[in-house]
Design an enzyme around this catalytic site. Structure first.
Site, PDB file in Angstrom:
ATOM      1  N   LYS A   1      -4.668 -10.256  -6.296  1.00 29.81           N
ATOM      2  CA  LYS A   1      -5.926 -10.201  -5.796  1.00 29.81           C
ATOM      3  C   LYS A   1      -6.770  -9.215  -6.077  1.00 29.81           C
ATOM      4  O   LYS A   1      -7.037  -8.183  -6.653  1.00 29.81           O
ATOM      5  CB  LYS A   1      -5.421 -10.622  -4.508  1.00 29.81           C
TER       6      LYS A   1
ATOM      7  N   LYS B   1       1.102  -1.352  -0.104  1.00 29.47           N
ATOM      8  CA  LYS B   1       0.375  -0.012  -0.152  1.00 29.47           C
ATOM      9  C   LYS B   1       0.490   1.364  -0.320  1.00 29.47           C
ATOM     10  O   LYS B   1       0.666   2.589  -0.356  1.00 29.47           O
ATOM     11  CB  LYS B   1      -1.412  -0.086   1.039  1.00 29.47           C
TER      12      LYS B   1
ATOM     13  N   LYS C   1     -10.027  -3.626  -3.586  1.00 30.66           N
ATOM     14  CA  LYS C   1     -10.811  -2.043  -3.828  1.00 30.66           C
ATOM     15  C   LYS C   1     -10.085  -0.674  -4.045  1.00 30.66           C
ATOM     16  O   LYS C   1     -10.688  -0.722  -5.462  1.00 30.66           O
ATOM     17  CB  LYS C   1     -11.549  -1.876  -2.735  1.00 30.66           C
TER      18      LYS C   1
HETATM   19  P1  ATP Z   1      -8.267  -3.091  -0.429  1.00 29.10           P
HETATM   20  O1  ATP Z   1      -7.332  -3.375  -1.531  1.00 29.10           O
HETATM   21  O2  ATP Z   1      -8.331  -1.476  -0.086  1.00 29.10           O
HETATM   22  O3  ATP Z   1      -7.214  -3.398   1.057  1.00 29.10           O
HETATM   23  P2  ATP Z   1      -9.651  -5.143  -0.461  1.00 29.10           P
HETATM   24  O4  ATP Z   1     -10.545  -5.492  -1.003  1.00 29.10           O
HETATM   25  O5  ATP Z   1      -8.765  -6.069   0.659  1.00 29.10           O
HETATM   26  O6  ATP Z   1      -9.420  -4.063  -0.047  1.00 29.10           O
HETATM   27  P3  ATP Z   1     -10.882  -5.511   2.716  1.00 29.10           P
HETATM   28  O7  ATP Z   1     -11.780  -4.150   3.762  1.00 29.10           O
HETATM   29  O8  ATP Z   1      -9.367  -5.297   3.161  1.00 29.10           O
HETATM   30  O9  ATP Z   1     -11.005  -5.059   1.485  1.00 29.10           O
HETATM   31  O10 ATP Z   1     -11.087  -6.768   3.163  1.00 29.10           O
HETATM   32  C1  ATP Z   1     -12.735  -7.444   3.348  1.00 29.10           C
HETATM   33  C2  ATP Z   1     -12.235  -8.709   3.674  1.00 29.10           C
HETATM   34  O11 ATP Z   1     -12.376  -9.285   2.381  1.00 29.10           O
HETATM   35  C3  ATP Z   1     -10.549  -9.270   4.917  1.00 29.10           C
HETATM   36  O12 ATP Z   1     -11.153 -10.568   4.858  1.00 29.10           O
HETATM   37  C4  ATP Z   1      -9.750  -9.990   3.192  1.00 29.10           C
HETATM   38  O13 ATP Z   1      -9.596 -11.396   3.305  1.00 29.10           O
HETATM   39  C5  ATP Z   1     -11.394 -10.380   2.095  1.00 29.10           C
HETATM   40  N1  ATP Z   1     -10.156  -9.976   1.369  1.00 29.10           N
HETATM   41  C6  ATP Z   1     -10.223  -9.011   0.014  1.00 29.10           C
HETATM   42  N2  ATP Z   1      -9.937  -9.382  -1.117  1.00 29.10           N
HETATM   43  C7  ATP Z   1      -9.598 -10.511  -1.622  1.00 29.10           C
HETATM   44  C8  ATP Z   1      -9.833 -11.757  -2.149  1.00 29.10           C
HETATM   45  N3  ATP Z   1      -9.529 -11.248  -3.539  1.00 29.10           N
HETATM   46  N4  ATP Z   1     -10.182 -12.994  -2.791  1.00 29.10           N
HETATM   47  C9  ATP Z   1     -10.588 -13.231  -0.748  1.00 29.10           C
HETATM   48  N5  ATP Z   1     -10.878 -12.258  -0.005  1.00 29.10           N
HETATM   49  C10 ATP Z   1     -11.034 -11.418  -0.092  1.00 29.10           C
HETATM   50  N1  LTN Z   2      -7.280  -5.490   7.450  1.00 25.96           N
HETATM   51  C1  LTN Z   2      -8.276  -6.468   7.633  1.00 25.96           C
HETATM   52  C2  LTN Z   2      -9.546  -5.183   7.877  1.00 25.96           C
HETATM   53  C3  LTN Z   2      -9.411  -5.853   9.217  1.00 25.96           C
HETATM   54  C4  LTN Z   2      -9.827  -7.252   9.971  1.00 25.96           C
HETATM   55  C5  LTN Z   2     -10.061  -6.276  11.205  1.00 25.96           C
HETATM   56  C6  LTN Z   2      -9.835  -8.449   9.808  1.00 25.96           C
HETATM   57  C7  LTN Z   2      -9.552  -4.663  10.040  1.00 25.96           C
HETATM   58  N2  LTN Z   2      -9.616  -5.429  11.796  1.00 25.96           N
HETATM   59  C8  LTN Z   2     -10.446  -7.780  12.910  1.00 25.96           C
HETATM   60  C9  LTN Z   2     -10.619  -8.717  10.139  1.00 25.96           C
HETATM   61  C10 LTN Z   2     -10.479  -8.888  11.518  1.00 25.96           C
HETATM   62  C11 LTN Z   2      -8.004  -6.201   6.009  1.00 25.96           C
HETATM   63  O1  LTN Z   2      -7.613  -5.153   5.250  1.00 25.96           O
HETATM   64  N3  LTN Z   2      -9.134  -6.599   5.429  1.00 25.96           N
END
Ligand code: ATP
Ligand code: LTN
Length: 328
Positions: A194, A111, A197
């Site tokens: 992956k 990031k 977002k």
């Molecule tokens: P960012 O890219 O901004 O970190 P994100 O898409 O990873 O956002 P989060 O809010 O960080 O979203 O994640 C929420 C949940 O979704 C977490 O448990 C994360 O492991 C899961 N997750 C995120 N992206 C994936 C993916 N591509 N495949 C499976 N699980 C995912």
């Molecule tokens: N870091 C995680 C979001 C997150 C999370 C948590 C997930 C913040 N606190 C506690 C599980 C338990 C992410 O970026 N997806």
């Protein structure tokens, strides 16, 4: 009953990776556990600088969480900033994790690299300490997350064990729980990354609230390879394997079983798109209904915060007592 906690950030729109990797597990497991599910707005602040954005995103995300099936009678859905104990315990966590450990976190490296030339907050660096607080405050045994969160759960375990060794047994050491299929959904345009977002373009992301035609289009344009054989092989055929895995996760099969039914890429792409459309259709209808009554959503979140604070305040006090702060 088994205590479960997981969280999601209100940054950008929820995508298929979030749903298959995390949210779906939250919903399917909620009846058999005491589940706490947080919308972690303080975490979103690590990368959000414009005022007003996080609150709006939090409301929409709450509607998504209820639309996918979290039941407010059964599960506790809360907003992180409504429970001040998260920030309070985070400081204690920061004092129990080292600079070296935080420097090794891949999420920070990724990031901060993406923000080259932009403001990189200290919060982005200390993020795992706040995340450890999120988890340890609830005495969670299990943390259902996608595969990308493995390292974060590992550091949470290390912090919990270190604290327990220094100050006496205080925290439950949690376990990561991942789904059999869908733990790592890849970007349709870049199947070696992956689905995220914070991706630079939208074309490889399927959003939960995308229109059916948009979903189909994204799947039809998914990047594959120059061969013709349909086979599950993540290493050598990442695009096809991602489609097989999404198809399998959407229809409750294994990727290899899906592979056996296809000999061409075109039909696999189209059918995967259709399977996802059917999976998301009821969610989209419920989302629209929920967003039409924001007063009700706010009151559900207030209720969640009260329940969450009950648990979090007791754990924070336990941690203060273990450290041995002078009582006020
Ligand atoms: P960012 O890219 O901004 O970190 P994100 O898409 O990873 O956002 P989060 O809010 O960080 O979203 O994640 C929420 C949940 O979704 C977490 O448990 C994360 O492991 C899961 N997750 C995120 N992206 C994936 C993916 N591509 N495949 C499976 N699980 C995912
Ligand atoms: N870091 C995680 C979001 C997150 C999370 C948590 C997930 C913040 N606190 C506690 C599980 C338990 C992410 O970026 N997806």
């Amino acid at each position: 009953m088994n205590r479960v906690l997981s969280c999601i950030q209100p940054t950008g729109d929820v995508h298929l990776g979030n749903f298959l990797g995390a949210l779906r597990q939250w919903v399917s497991g909620q009846q058999d556990c005491d589940g706490f599910y947080g919308i972690v707005d303080l975490h979103a602040l690590t990368v959000t600088e414009r005022p007003g954005v996080i609150g709006q995103a939090t409301m929409q995300l709450a509607a998504v969480l209820f639309a996918v099936g979290l039941n407010p009678q059964v599960s506790t859905v809360f907003v992180q900033s409504h429970v001040p104990e998260h920030s309070q315990l985070a400081w204690i966590m920061e004092c129990n994790v080292s600079f070296g450990e935080l420097s090794r976190m891949t999420q920070f490296k990724d990031k901060s690299a993406k923000r080259d030339g932009e403001f990189i907050s200290a919060g982005l660096f200390t993020y795992p300490a706040l995340m450890a607080a999120d988890i340890l405050l609830y005495d969670a045994h299990d943390v259902p997350v996608g595969d990308d969160q493995r390292q974060h759960i590992e550091i949470t375990r290390d912090i919990a064990m270190r604290f327990n060794a220094r100050y006496g047994d205080t925290f439950v050491v949690p376990n990561a729980v991942m789904p059999k299929t869908g733990a790592r959904v890849m970007d349709l345009q870049d199947p070696r990354s992956k689905m995220s977002k914070s991706a630079t373009t939208d074309s490889g992301l399927v959003y939960l609230l995308d229109e059916p035609e948009a979903i189909l289009k994204k799947f039809k344009r998914a990047v594959t390879d120059s061969e013709t054989e349909v086979r599950f092989d993540r290493e050598n055929k990442p695009g096809i394997s991602n489609l097989l895995e999404i198809h399998a996760a959407a229809t409750g099969q294994t990727p290899s079983a899906v592979a056996e039914r296809y000999s061409q890429y075109g039909p696999l792409k189209a059918d995967t798109g259709e399977a996802v459309i059917e999976l998301l259709r009821p969610i989209q209808a419920r989302y629209a209904e929920l967003m039409s009554d924001r007063g009700e959503l706010s009151s559900l979140l207030r209720l969640g915060a009260v329940k969450a604070r009950g648990v979090a305040a007791a754990t924070l006090q336990r941690a203060y007592d273990s450290v041995g702060f002078l009582t006020s």
